[in-house]
Each structure stands twice: as structure tokens, then as C-alpha cells.
Design a protein around this motif. Sequence first.
Motif, PDB file in Angstrom:
ATOM      1  N   TYR A 145      35.182  34.087  39.086  1.00 60.67           N
ATOM      2  CA  TYR A 145      34.467  34.495  37.881  1.00 60.67           C
ATOM      3  C   TYR A 145      33.288  33.562  37.623  1.00 60.67           C
ATOM      4  O   TYR A 145      33.421  32.562  36.937  1.00 60.67           O
ATOM      5  CB  TYR A 145      35.400  34.505  36.663  1.00 60.67           C
ATOM      6  CG  TYR A 145      36.406  35.616  36.702  1.00 60.67           C
ATOM      7  CD1 TYR A 145      36.124  36.839  36.099  1.00 60.67           C
ATOM      8  CD2 TYR A 145      37.609  35.470  37.367  1.00 60.67           C
ATOM      9  CE1 TYR A 145      37.037  37.886  36.156  1.00 60.67           C
ATOM     10  CE2 TYR A 145      38.523  36.505  37.432  1.00 60.67           C
ATOM     11  CZ  TYR A 145      38.235  37.708  36.827  1.00 60.67           C
ATOM     12  OH  TYR A 145      39.133  38.743  36.888  1.00 60.67           O
ATOM     13  N   PRO A 146      32.120  33.897  38.183  1.00 51.90           N
ATOM     14  CA  PRO A 146      30.935  33.109  37.851  1.00 51.90           C
ATOM     15  C   PRO A 146      30.600  33.296  36.374  1.00 51.90           C
ATOM     16  O   PRO A 146      31.153  34.178  35.700  1.00 51.90           O
ATOM     17  CB  PRO A 146      29.852  33.676  38.761  1.00 51.90           C
ATOM     18  CG  PRO A 146      30.338  35.013  39.198  1.00 51.90           C
ATOM     19  CD  PRO A 146      31.831  34.998  39.088  1.00 51.90           C
ATOM     20  N   ALA A 147      29.703  32.484  35.860  1.00 49.17           N
ATOM     21  CA  ALA A 147      29.369  32.474  34.436  1.00 49.17           C
ATOM     22  C   ALA A 147      29.031  33.866  33.903  1.00 49.17           C
ATOM     23  O   ALA A 147      29.482  34.238  32.818  1.00 49.17           O
ATOM     24  CB  ALA A 147      28.225  31.512  34.170  1.00 49.17           C
ATOM     25  N   ASN A 148      28.277  34.650  34.650  1.00 46.41           N
ATOM     26  CA  ASN A 148      27.886  35.978  34.153  1.00 46.41           C
ATOM     27  C   ASN A 148      29.099  36.895  33.971  1.00 46.41           C
ATOM     28  O   ASN A 148      29.131  37.712  33.062  1.00 46.41           O
ATOM     29  CB  ASN A 148      26.826  36.631  35.044  1.00 46.41           C
ATOM     30  CG  ASN A 148      27.301  36.926  36.450  1.00 46.41           C
ATOM     31  OD1 ASN A 148      28.244  36.308  36.965  1.00 46.41           O
ATOM     32  ND2 ASN A 148      26.635  37.847  37.102  1.00 46.41           N
ATOM     33  N   LYS A 149      30.125  36.756  34.791  1.00 41.73           N
ATOM     34  CA  LYS A 149      31.352  37.550  34.625  1.00 41.73           C
ATOM     35  C   LYS A 149      32.203  37.000  33.480  1.00 41.73           C
ATOM     36  O   LYS A 149      32.855  37.763  32.776  1.00 41.73           O
ATOM     37  CB  LYS A 149      32.174  37.552  35.917  1.00 41.73           C
ATOM     38  CG  LYS A 149      31.648  38.500  36.974  1.00 41.73           C
ATOM     39  CD  LYS A 149      32.473  38.367  38.244  1.00 41.73           C
ATOM     40  CE  LYS A 149      33.310  39.583  38.484  1.00 41.73           C
ATOM     41  NZ  LYS A 149      34.040  39.496  39.791  1.00 41.73           N
ATOM     42  N   VAL A 150      32.190  35.678  33.304  1.00 38.56           N
ATOM     43  CA  VAL A 150      32.966  35.068  32.219  1.00 38.56           C
ATOM     44  C   VAL A 150      32.430  35.550  30.876  1.00 38.56           C
ATOM     45  O   VAL A 150      33.190  36.009  30.031  1.00 38.56           O
ATOM     46  CB  VAL A 150      32.950  33.519  32.303  1.00 38.56           C
ATOM     47  CG1 VAL A 150      33.561  32.897  31.055  1.00 38.56           C
ATOM     48  CG2 VAL A 150      33.682  33.037  33.551  1.00 38.56           C
ATOM     49  N   VAL A 151      31.111  35.446  30.672  1.00 41.10           N
ATOM     50  CA  VAL A 151      30.545  35.822  29.369  1.00 41.10           C
ATOM     51  C   VAL A 151      30.622  37.322  29.106  1.00 41.10           C
ATOM     52  O   VAL A 151      30.569  37.747  27.957  1.00 41.10           O
ATOM     53  CB  VAL A 151      29.094  35.310  29.175  1.00 41.10           C
ATOM     54  CG1 VAL A 151      29.042  33.801  29.229  1.00 41.10           C
ATOM     55  CG2 VAL A 151      28.141  35.920  30.176  1.00 41.10           C
ATOM     56  N   ALA A 152      30.791  38.112  30.140  1.00 47.96           N
ATOM     57  CA  ALA A 152      30.939  39.560  29.963  1.00 47.96           C
ATOM     58  C   ALA A 152      32.380  39.929  29.595  1.00 47.96           C
ATOM     59  O   ALA A 152      32.666  41.086  29.297  1.00 47.96           O
ATOM     60  CB  ALA A 152      30.516  40.290  31.235  1.00 47.96           C
ATOM     61  N   SER A 153      33.264  38.944  29.606  1.00 44.29           N
ATOM     62  CA  SER A 153      34.679  39.180  29.302  1.00 44.29           C
ATOM     63  C   SER A 153      35.016  38.687  27.906  1.00 44.29           C
ATOM     64  O   SER A 153      34.460  37.699  27.442  1.00 44.29           O
ATOM     65  CB  SER A 153      35.555  38.419  30.300  1.00 44.29           C
ATOM     66  OG  SER A 153      35.210  38.733  31.616  1.00 44.29           O
ATOM     67  N   LYS A 154      35.942  39.364  27.267  1.00 43.29           N
ATOM     68  CA  LYS A 154      36.434  38.884  25.973  1.00 43.29           C
ATOM     69  C   LYS A 154      37.617  37.950  26.183  1.00 43.29           C
ATOM     70  O   LYS A 154      37.883  37.065  25.390  1.00 43.29           O
ATOM     71  CB  LYS A 154      36.836  40.052  25.083  1.00 43.29           C
ATOM     72  CG  LYS A 154      35.655  40.881  24.615  1.00 43.29           C
ATOM     73  CD  LYS A 154      36.105  41.891  23.579  1.00 43.29           C
ATOM     74  CE  LYS A 154      35.015  42.852  23.208  1.00 43.29           C
ATOM     75  NZ  LYS A 154      33.993  42.304  22.380  1.00 43.29           N
ATOM     76  N   SER A 155      38.347  38.169  27.282  1.00 41.40           N
ATOM     77  CA  SER A 155      39.462  37.301  27.632  1.00 41.40           C
ATOM     78  C   SER A 155      39.715  37.431  29.126  1.00 41.40           C
ATOM     79  O   SER A 155      39.294  38.401  29.759  1.00 41.40           O
ATOM     80  CB  SER A 155      40.721  37.664  26.841  1.00 41.40           C
ATOM     81  OG  SER A 155      41.215  38.926  27.241  1.00 41.40           O
ATOM     82  N   LEU A 156      40.398  36.424  29.662  1.00 47.59           N
ATOM     83  CA  LEU A 156      40.781  36.423  31.066  1.00 47.59           C
ATOM     84  C   LEU A 156      42.241  36.001  31.150  1.00 47.59           C
ATOM     85  O   LEU A 156      42.666  35.075  30.454  1.00 47.59           O
ATOM     86  CB  LEU A 156      39.916  35.436  31.866  1.00 47.59           C
ATOM     87  CG  LEU A 156      38.431  35.767  31.981  1.00 47.59           C
ATOM     88  CD1 LEU A 156      37.666  34.584  32.570  1.00 47.59           C
ATOM     89  CD2 LEU A 156      38.224  37.009  32.834  1.00 47.59           C
ATOM     90  N   LYS A 157      42.990  36.667  32.007  1.00 49.84           N
ATOM     91  CA  LYS A 157      44.394  36.314  32.179  1.00 49.84           C
ATOM     92  C   LYS A 157      44.493  35.106  33.112  1.00 49.84           C
ATOM     93  O   LYS A 157      43.909  35.096  34.188  1.00 49.84           O
ATOM     94  CB  LYS A 157      45.186  37.486  32.753  1.00 49.84           C
ATOM     95  CG  LYS A 157      46.669  37.189  32.842  1.00 49.84           C
ATOM     96  CD  LYS A 157      47.464  38.375  33.325  1.00 49.84           C
ATOM     97  CE  LYS A 157      48.928  38.002  33.390  1.00 49.84           C
ATOM     98  NZ  LYS A 157      49.719  39.074  33.944  1.00 49.84           N
ATOM     99  N   THR A 158      45.215  34.107  32.678  1.00 47.29           N
ATOM    100  CA  THR A 158      45.362  32.887  33.465  1.00 47.29           C
ATOM    101  C   THR A 158      46.536  32.998  34.432  1.00 47.29           C
ATOM    102  O   THR A 158      47.395  33.870  34.297  1.00 47.29           O
ATOM    103  CB  THR A 158      45.592  31.670  32.549  1.00 47.29           C
ATOM    104  OG1 THR A 158      46.865  31.815  31.905  1.00 47.29           O
ATOM    105  CG2 THR A 158      44.474  31.522  31.526  1.00 47.29           C
ATOM    106  N   VAL A 159      46.573  32.081  35.380  1.00 46.79           N
ATOM    107  CA  VAL A 159      47.684  31.998  36.316  1.00 46.79           C
ATOM    108  C   VAL A 159      48.981  31.693  35.561  1.00 46.79           C
ATOM    109  O   VAL A 159      50.057  32.148  35.945  1.00 46.79           O
ATOM    110  CB  VAL A 159      47.393  30.926  37.392  1.00 46.79           C
ATOM    111  CG1 VAL A 159      48.600  30.665  38.265  1.00 46.79           C
ATOM    112  CG2 VAL A 159      46.205  31.350  38.248  1.00 46.79           C
ATOM    113  N   GLN A 160      48.886  30.999  34.450  1.00 47.38           N
ATOM    114  CA  GLN A 160      50.046  30.677  33.621  1.00 47.38           C
ATOM    115  C   GLN A 160      50.659  31.942  33.036  1.00 47.38           C
ATOM    116  O   GLN A 160      51.836  31.995  32.772  1.00 47.38           O
ATOM    117  CB  GLN A 160      49.619  29.698  32.512  1.00 47.38           C
ATOM    118  CG  GLN A 160      50.728  29.213  31.601  1.00 47.38           C
ATOM    119  CD  GLN A 160      50.868  30.062  30.338  1.00 47.38           C
ATOM    120  OE1 GLN A 160      50.032  30.893  30.017  1.00 47.38           O
ATOM    121  NE2 GLN A 160      51.955  29.850  29.637  1.00 47.38           N
ATOM    122  N   GLY A 161      49.840  32.980  32.842  1.00 44.63           N
ATOM    123  CA  GLY A 161      50.329  34.253  32.322  1.00 44.63           C
ATOM    124  C   GLY A 161      49.702  34.673  31.017  1.00 44.63           C
ATOM    125  O   GLY A 161      49.557  35.854  30.741  1.00 44.63           O
ATOM    126  N   ALA A 162      49.334  33.722  30.189  1.00 43.26           N
ATOM    127  CA  ALA A 162      48.710  34.040  28.900  1.00 43.26           C
ATOM    128  C   ALA A 162      47.190  34.139  29.080  1.00 43.26           C
ATOM    129  O   ALA A 162      46.615  33.464  29.930  1.00 43.26           O
ATOM    130  CB  ALA A 162      49.048  32.962  27.870  1.00 43.26           C
TER     131      ALA A 162
END
Length: 178
Positions: free
Chosen positions: A107-124
Motif C-alpha cells: 500500500y503506497p501512500a496514494n493507496k493508503v490515503v484512498a482508504s478509510k481503513s486497512l485490515k492489519t495482520v493482527q486482525g483489527a
Amino acid sequence: MRRFTVGVVAVAVLLGEFGLVQTNRADESAKKDIVDVAVEAGSFKTLAKALEAAGLVETLKGKGPFTVFAPTDEAFAKLPKGTLEALLKDKAKLTAVLTYHVVAGEYPANKVVASKSLKTVQGAPIKISVGDDGVRVNQAKVLKTDIRASNGIIHVIDAVILPPEKSESHASSCGNMN
């Protein structure tokens, strides 16, 4: 001909020193994995120590790709007194905290800012917000983006982000079941 070649090389070196010619530093770091890039940067000593204590070094040296929201040493220093020491003694909690900083995939910066949230490896999930003061991952401010590694990307953050307590996750998931 030899003098001309030496002269051209000298000019290229000088231009590179003043940042007028793009060097291959990004290419060099892209040949190293996330752990090696972070260790080499020198401002992630606490993160490296925590990854080792949790047994996650080999995982983050793996194929990936991973996106890591990496807290600096200063970010770890902001934790309440005794928190880091307690985490280092509790491998399960430490692993949960560290994997909450990792997203599977690139997830480069442009994909990060286009997201409201991202699922982590931890699960949350982690919350992504963009405002006048920049980009935030939960409460942490993103300081630097798109540090490339052979197996993913590192984004530098100014705080350690903590996963939600299981009771919070359980309560919110139970609330969604009604």
C-alpha cells in the motif's frame, strides 16, 4: 580519451552530491527487506528490538509483500512509563501490538490515503484519516511515506498504535449481530 572519461565521472559525482542527479539509493534499499531497511535507517532500534523479542524478524524478512507503519524510537518513548517494558515481557501482547502495525499487501501512500481503513495482520482494522495536519493512522501522524523494500513498503509514524481490546472488538461485533 581517459581524461575526458575521468572528467565526466567527476562531474557526475559532484552533481549527485548536490542532489542534482538522481542516485540509485531507492533502488539499493529496494534490494533489502523491510527489517534490513528499518535497521539501516537507525531510527527504529526499539522496533527492531521488539520484533526480535516477538519472534517476528523472520516473518518480516519473508516474501510479503507487507506494508509496515513503523513507529520511530521517539514514538516508543512516548508510551506511558513501563508500557514498553511490560510488552517486551508479554510476547502475546507484543505480537498483537506489532502485527497491528502491519498490513498484508503493498500500500503506497496514494493507496493508503484512498482508504478509510486497512485490515492489519493482527486482525483489527486501522483507521486512515486525511486532514489539514496530514495523514493519520489511528492517532499516529504519518511522517514519511513510501520507503521501498524488496518485500514491501514502510511508512514512518510518530506514535505506537495499539489494537482495540478484545472486549471492545467483541462488543462491537456483538452489536452488529442484532
